[in-house]
Design a protein around this motif. Structure first.
Motif, mmCIF file in Angstrom:
data_model
loop_
_atom_site.group_PDB
_atom_site.id
_atom_site.type_symbol
_atom_site.label_atom_id
_atom_site.label_comp_id
_atom_site.label_asym_id
_atom_site.label_seq_id
_atom_site.Cartn_x
_atom_site.Cartn_y
_atom_site.Cartn_z
ATOM 1 N N ILE A 80 21.282 59.164 25.032
ATOM 2 C CA ILE A 80 20.728 58.278 25.786
ATOM 3 C C ILE A 80 21.915 57.936 26.847
ATOM 4 O O ILE A 80 22.910 57.680 26.496
ATOM 5 N N SER A 81 21.765 58.226 28.044
ATOM 6 C CA SER A 81 22.821 58.287 29.147
ATOM 7 C C SER A 81 22.293 57.223 30.384
ATOM 8 O O SER A 81 21.154 57.256 30.581
ATOM 9 N N ASP A 130 24.500 55.968 24.679
ATOM 10 C CA ASP A 130 25.303 56.676 24.075
ATOM 11 C C ASP A 130 26.475 56.847 25.027
ATOM 12 O O ASP A 130 28.000 57.021 24.662
ATOM 13 N N GLN A 131 26.271 57.320 26.353
ATOM 14 C CA GLN A 131 27.059 57.498 27.246
ATOM 15 C C GLN A 131 26.837 57.119 28.853
ATOM 16 O O GLN A 131 25.617 56.837 28.839
ATOM 17 N N ASN A 183 31.927 48.115 25.921
ATOM 18 C CA ASN A 183 30.517 48.045 25.391
ATOM 19 C C ASN A 183 30.537 49.225 24.269
ATOM 20 O O ASN A 183 29.257 49.668 24.014
ATOM 21 N N SER A 184 31.615 50.151 24.139
ATOM 22 C CA SER A 184 31.747 51.173 23.101
ATOM 23 C C SER A 184 30.814 52.377 23.510
ATOM 24 O O SER A 184 29.850 52.814 22.903
ATOM 25 N N ILE A 185 30.680 52.671 24.849
ATOM 26 C CA ILE A 185 29.852 53.629 25.726
ATOM 27 C C ILE A 185 30.837 54.527 25.952
ATOM 28 O O ILE A 185 31.977 54.257 26.663
ATOM 29 N N LYS A 186 30.529 55.925 25.811
ATOM 30 C CA LYS A 186 31.390 56.941 26.100
ATOM 31 C C LYS A 186 31.211 57.167 27.735
ATOM 32 O O LYS A 186 30.045 57.310 28.185
ATOM 33 N N PRO A 187 32.223 57.120 28.614
ATOM 34 C CA PRO A 187 32.120 57.510 29.966
ATOM 35 C C PRO A 187 32.537 58.708 30.204
ATOM 36 O O PRO A 187 33.288 59.515 29.719
ATOM 37 N N ILE A 188 31.659 59.054 31.418
ATOM 38 C CA ILE A 188 31.733 60.569 31.919
ATOM 39 C C ILE A 188 32.065 60.226 33.439
ATOM 40 O O ILE A 188 31.103 59.632 33.972
ATOM 41 N N ILE A 189 33.079 60.849 33.996
ATOM 42 C CA ILE A 189 33.282 60.350 35.530
ATOM 43 C C ILE A 189 32.751 61.760 36.184
ATOM 44 O O ILE A 189 32.926 62.723 35.712
ATOM 45 N N CYS A 190 31.976 61.288 37.182
ATOM 46 C CA CYS A 190 31.169 62.117 38.030
ATOM 47 C C CYS A 190 31.457 61.883 39.183
ATOM 48 O O CYS A 190 30.975 60.968 39.915
ATOM 49 N N ASN A 233 24.499 48.688 20.923
ATOM 50 C CA ASN A 233 25.087 48.031 22.120
ATOM 51 C C ASN A 233 23.900 47.584 22.952
ATOM 52 O O ASN A 233 22.893 48.236 23.039
ATOM 53 N N GLU A 234 24.476 46.863 24.063
ATOM 54 C CA GLU A 234 23.429 46.492 24.973
ATOM 55 C C GLU A 234 24.179 46.208 26.270
ATOM 56 O O GLU A 234 25.094 45.606 26.261
#
Length: 294
Positions: A162-163, A76-77, A104-111, A65-66
């Motif tokens: 890679i985040s 990655d995320q 974009n096929s990136i795993k989201p983490i809500i912070c 992805n980019e």
């Protein structure tokens, strides 16, 4: 030929971390400009070393992805960093970020940061939203850079990945990373009360090694437009809506006024929060009215 990962890009130079953990300062070959290829931070590359410190990038390997802004590849995320207050938490903006990341096929983490600054009523509201997003299938972390609330939960997510840390200016991305790895001393600025938003403090994209992973402290997304997302793509960018849509009567249901739409039923019953469905409808309309690309 040796291979490595670009961990920093600055002023036409690409800093490649080799398999031997050495950093080689590289330039791109002219063929990249000719073929309209721009090496990005996060790229896996083949390079030719002129000596143990300098070289040329010969090949950029295929990306999974980019992102254009921030310019980074093979993510990655994404930690989507939003503050509980100053600036105020916005589900509409969060859902917009989530759609772009999911697409974009990136795993989201809500912070959600600055929990220490929220009063009791604000904290209760934020915890309610956190429950909604967890039910929708997202990881949600409630944090504070001052009290270090949630930091122990955040650190393990970084390991081996890679985040990117992305969000509005002023929400405390750099402050959060400074707590996770104090020796970083990333520059932070107080929020600009005149503008109602933070000042940009991050000038370039760089992968920083933290907790056996790599993190990009990015300037944030300069564009939040749904430029490449089509109406039929949007459903897949809302996991809670997508899950319900599998039971819809018609394939390709857009969940507007179609009969026997299980998404609409879940919205009517409160199973899908009203604001999530309303944002979906608003984004759908935005894509529909978008000017065609030429």
């Amino acid at each position: 030929m040796p291979e490595g990962k670009i961990i920093k890009a600055l002023s036409g130079f690409y800093y490649v971390l080799s398999d031997e953990e050495e950093i080689i300062q590289c330039r791109g070959r002219g063929v990249f400009r000719k073929n309209k290829i721009t090496p990005l931070v996060g790229d896996e590359v083949v390079y030719q070393a002129e000596n143990d410190k300098e070289g040329y990038i010969l090949e950029v390997k295929e990306r999974k992805n980019e992102l254009i802004r921030p310019p980074i590849a093979n993510v990655d995320q994404a930690f989507l960093v939003f503050s509980s207050v100053e600036p105020a938490f916005s589900t509409a903006l969060l859902d917009r970020f989530l759609v772009l990341v999911e697409f974009n096929s990136i795993k989201p983490i809500i912070c959600i940061t600055k929990m220490d600054l929220a009063d009791e009523a604000q904290q209760e509201t934020i915890r309610g939203y956190a429950d909604d997003y967890r039910k929708a299938g997202y990881e949600v972390l409630l944090t504070s850079s001052e009290t270090e609330e949630g930091i122990n939960e955040l650190a393990p997510f970084i390991r081996g990945e890679i985040s990117v840390f992305a969000g509005q200016s002023g929400v405390g991305k750099s402050s959060l990373l400074n707590v996770v790895r104090p020796d970083l001393e990333l520059k932070t600025d107080d929020i600009s009360t005149h503008l109602g938003r933070g000042k940009h403090t991050t000038r370039h994209v760089e992968l920083i090694e933290i907790n056996d992973g790599y993190v990009a402290d990015t300037p944030g997304f300069s564009s939040l437009e749904f430029t490449h997302i089509e109406m039929e793509d949007l459903n897949g960018c809302f996991p809670d809506i997508q899950e319900k849509s599998e039971e819809c009567k018609f394939r390709g249901c857009l969940h507007l006024k179609e009969p026997k739409c299980t998404v609409k039923e879940a919205y009517d019953s409160g199973e899908i929060p009203a604001y999530r469905y309303e944002h979906y409808i608003a984004f759908l309309q935005e894509i529909k009215e978008r000017k065609p690309r030429y």
